[in-house]
Design an enzyme around this catalytic site. Structure first.
Site, PDB file in Angstrom:
ATOM      1  N   LYS A 110       2.348  67.221  23.916  1.00 38.39           N
ATOM      2  CA  LYS A 110       1.562  68.149  23.087  1.00 38.39           C
ATOM      3  C   LYS A 110       2.403  69.288  22.568  1.00 38.39           C
ATOM      4  CE  LYS A 110      -1.543  68.727  26.260  1.00 38.39           C
ATOM      5  NZ  LYS A 110      -1.350  67.530  27.099  1.00 38.39           N
ATOM      6  N   GLY A 160       2.274  72.546  31.112  1.00 36.30           N
ATOM      7  CA  GLY A 160       3.699  72.831  30.924  1.00 36.30           C
ATOM      8  C   GLY A 160       4.161  72.166  29.650  1.00 36.30           C
ATOM      9  N   ASP A 205       0.637  65.478  29.606  1.00 35.86           N
ATOM     10  CA  ASP A 205       2.072  65.243  29.406  1.00 35.86           C
ATOM     11  C   ASP A 205       2.357  64.259  28.275  1.00 35.86           C
ATOM     12  OD1 ASP A 205       2.499  66.818  31.709  1.00 35.86           O
ATOM     13  OD2 ASP A 205       2.126  65.074  32.955  1.00 35.86           O
ATOM     14  N   GLN A 241      -3.425  69.664  29.390  1.00 38.67           N
ATOM     15  CA  GLN A 241      -3.742  68.462  30.187  1.00 38.67           C
ATOM     16  C   GLN A 241      -4.184  67.343  29.241  1.00 38.67           C
ATOM     17  OE1 GLN A 241      -5.397  71.586  31.606  1.00 38.67           O
ATOM     18  NE2 GLN A 241      -3.364  71.838  32.409  1.00 38.67           N
TER      19      GLN A 241
HETATM   20  P1  IMP Z   1      -4.940  71.270  38.803  1.00 40.57           P
HETATM   21  O1  IMP Z   1      -5.159  71.353  37.309  1.00 40.57           O
HETATM   22  O2  IMP Z   1      -3.720  72.012  39.259  1.00 40.57           O
HETATM   23  O3  IMP Z   1      -6.169  71.627  39.578  1.00 40.57           O
HETATM   24  O4  IMP Z   1      -4.633  69.730  39.143  1.00 40.57           O
HETATM   25  C1  IMP Z   1      -5.636  68.717  39.021  1.00 40.57           C
HETATM   26  C2  IMP Z   1      -5.041  67.430  38.494  1.00 40.57           C
HETATM   27  O5  IMP Z   1      -4.633  67.613  37.144  1.00 40.57           O
HETATM   28  C3  IMP Z   1      -3.791  66.946  39.233  1.00 40.57           C
HETATM   29  O6  IMP Z   1      -3.771  65.533  39.212  1.00 40.57           O
HETATM   30  C4  IMP Z   1      -2.654  67.473  38.383  1.00 40.57           C
HETATM   31  O7  IMP Z   1      -1.475  66.739  38.553  1.00 40.57           O
HETATM   32  C5  IMP Z   1      -3.250  67.277  37.011  1.00 40.57           C
HETATM   33  N1  IMP Z   1      -2.681  68.181  36.003  1.00 40.57           N
HETATM   34  C6  IMP Z   1      -2.907  69.499  35.855  1.00 40.57           C
HETATM   35  N2  IMP Z   1      -2.212  69.973  34.816  1.00 40.57           N
HETATM   36  C7  IMP Z   1      -1.549  68.944  34.279  1.00 40.57           C
HETATM   37  C8  IMP Z   1      -0.689  68.813  33.142  1.00 40.57           C
HETATM   38  O8  IMP Z   1      -0.411  69.753  32.385  1.00 40.57           O
HETATM   39  N3  IMP Z   1      -0.200  67.574  32.920  1.00 40.57           N
HETATM   40  C9  IMP Z   1      -0.525  66.496  33.690  1.00 40.57           C
HETATM   41  N4  IMP Z   1      -1.333  66.587  34.738  1.00 40.57           N
HETATM   42  C10 IMP Z   1      -1.846  67.792  35.035  1.00 40.57           C
END
Ligand code: IMP
Length: 430
Positions: free
Chosen positions: A16, A40, A13, A225
């Site tokens: 990007k 996102g 976040d 991420q």
């Molecule tokens: P997952 O990727 O859904 O398995 O989530 C694993 C961890 O990564 C969690 O702490 C999510 O909140 C974090 N996470 C996944 N995608 C994002 C992103 O695009 N931005 C920030 N945190 C993310």
């Protein structure tokens, strides 16, 4: 010609979407190499806001090719929704603008069901996932049980793979997680419905990019991420399941490391994190609330309020090292406009030791407290400033101090969500 990797240097976040959108002007092809619709990106073009989860934001630029490399995991339903949404807004009028590698792993309904059920179990350690099935899909990839995009396009193969995999998934869902089992015929019908609509996007991303490199084109690798969420180098187990660091650009697209020229890390002027896990500079007070409100810090994918804290140079230096950063893009600097003073964490205190390197042991990290240095704020709006030298001196000093602390030049400064609220100090594609 230059090939540039752009990654998040914090916990995701970092902005990007906007930075990639700006650099896309110089790129011929934009490549996603990891993650899925857990990402996102919110983009503001004119007054129109577009949120993309899977498709590279380069798709908003006519004539740019967007490719989804083998390292990505793809939910075909979400992918189609995104395609339809873009088409209805007048984007993606030419299907050849988008390519998906055949080795991309599919997010299946059981992955989503498992991800959600695990997160809801009170007995398990919560990661705070996005609930999109990302982790379970990567588990199956590594466990050699995955179903890939190329399989989806061959009904017999897809059915065979589904029949092989589903009994084990249903056993786990029913017996361990207490969930309803899923029906193979229903999944088959649903996914084959997507297959015909998605066939036109199948391609070989590695050969496509090799041809582009040989034709002297510029490639932009768009990370999702952030570095601290990397499966190997992040704050494990509070991480996502893919290689979010720059090295992932190679394994996730089939382009060799000698082909990469620049790696730009994006960092906010402060830090946010969603989900669980240690966060040494987190502000649990009024100040944290103030940053959240000023920075509109709510997740683009899940809408969750983001945890906010001061800029963490220890974590940023870790990102500089593991990614081999050649430049930093500093975003959301305007969020600090009103502050009289700004705190920055330049070391951690662990028991009676002073740590300058990010600890790899999570239990150590959990006990670290930040050593904060105070710098002067600028206490005025900088949103309209177009030229770096025209920034108030305190803002210039903040940027220069970040360069000194990290040893990396700040090549871009962003002072608002719009494209024109950006100062480009040097161009990584030049
Ligand atoms: P997952 O990727 O859904 O398995 O989530 C694993 C961890 O990564 C969690 O702490 C999510 O909140 C974090 N996470 C996944 N995608 C994002 C992103 O695009 N931005 C920030 N945190 C993310």
């Amino acid at each position: 010609m230059a090939n540039v990797v752009i990654i998040g240097a914090q916990w995701g976040d970092e902005g990007k979407g906007k930075v990639v959108d700006i650099y896309t002007e110089h790129a011929d092809e934009v490549v996603r190499f990891q993650g899925g619709n857990n990402a996102g990106h919110t983009l503001v073009v004119g007054n129109e806001k577009t949120v993309l989860h899977l498709i590279p934001s380069g798709i908003l630029h006519k004539g740019k090719r967007c490719v989804i490399g083998n390292g990505v995991v793809l939910d075909p339903r979400i992918f189609l929704e995104e395609i339809e949404g873009l088409k209805s807004k007048g984007y993606l009028q030419d299907d050849s603008q988008l390519m998906v590698d055949g080795a991309v792993h599919l997010i299946m309904p059981y992955h989503v069901a498992i991800d959600k059920a695990r997160e809801n179990r009170t007995s398990d350690r919560k990661i705070g996932t996005t609930g999109r099935g990302i982790g379970p899909t990567y588990e199956d990839k590594v466990g050699r049980r995955g179903i890939r995009f190329a399989d989806l396009l061959k009904p017999e193969t897809f059915r065979r793979r589904l029949n092989e995999v589903l009994p084990e998934k249903n056993f786990y869902l029913e017996k361990y997680l207490g969930q309803a089992p899923l029906d193979a015929d229903e999944i088959f019908a649903e996914y084959q419905g997507y297959a015909e609509q998605l066939r036109c996007y199948l391609g070989n991303v590695s050969t496509e990019l090799d041809a582009a490199i040989k034709a002297d084109k510029n490639l932009l690798f768009e990370g999702a991420q952030g570095s601290m969420l990397d499966i190997d180098h992040g704050t494990y187990p509070y991480v996502t399941s893919s290689s979010t660091i720059s090295g992932g650009a190679c394994t996730g697209s089939g382009v060799g490391p000698t082909r990469l020229d620049q790696v730009i890390g994006i960092t906010k002027a402060y830090v946010t994190r969603v989900g669980e896990g240690p966060f040494p500079t987190e502000l649990l007070d009024e100040m944290g609330e103030q940053l959240r409100a000023a920075g509109h810090e709510f997740g683009a994918t899940t809408g969750r309020p983001r945890r906010c804290g001061w800029l963490d140079i220890v974590a940023l230096r870790e990102a500089v090292r593991v990614n081999g950063l050649t430049g930093l893009a500093l975003t959301k600097m305007d969020v600090l406009n009103d502050l009289e003073t700004i705190q920055v964490c330049t070391a951690y205190k662990y028991q009676d030791q002073l740590l300058e390197d990010f600890p790899s042991d999570l239990e150590v990290l959990e006990q670290c407290t930040p050593v904060l240095e105070e710098v002067a704020g600028w206490q005025q709006s900088i949103n309209e400033v177009k030229d770096f030298d025209q920034l108030p001196q305190a803002a210039i000093d903040y940027v220069k101090q970040i360069e000194a602390w990290t040893g990396v030049p700040v090549v871009l400064v962003s002072v608002g969500p719009r494209r024109d609220e950006t100062m480009l100090r040097s161009n990584p594609f030049a």
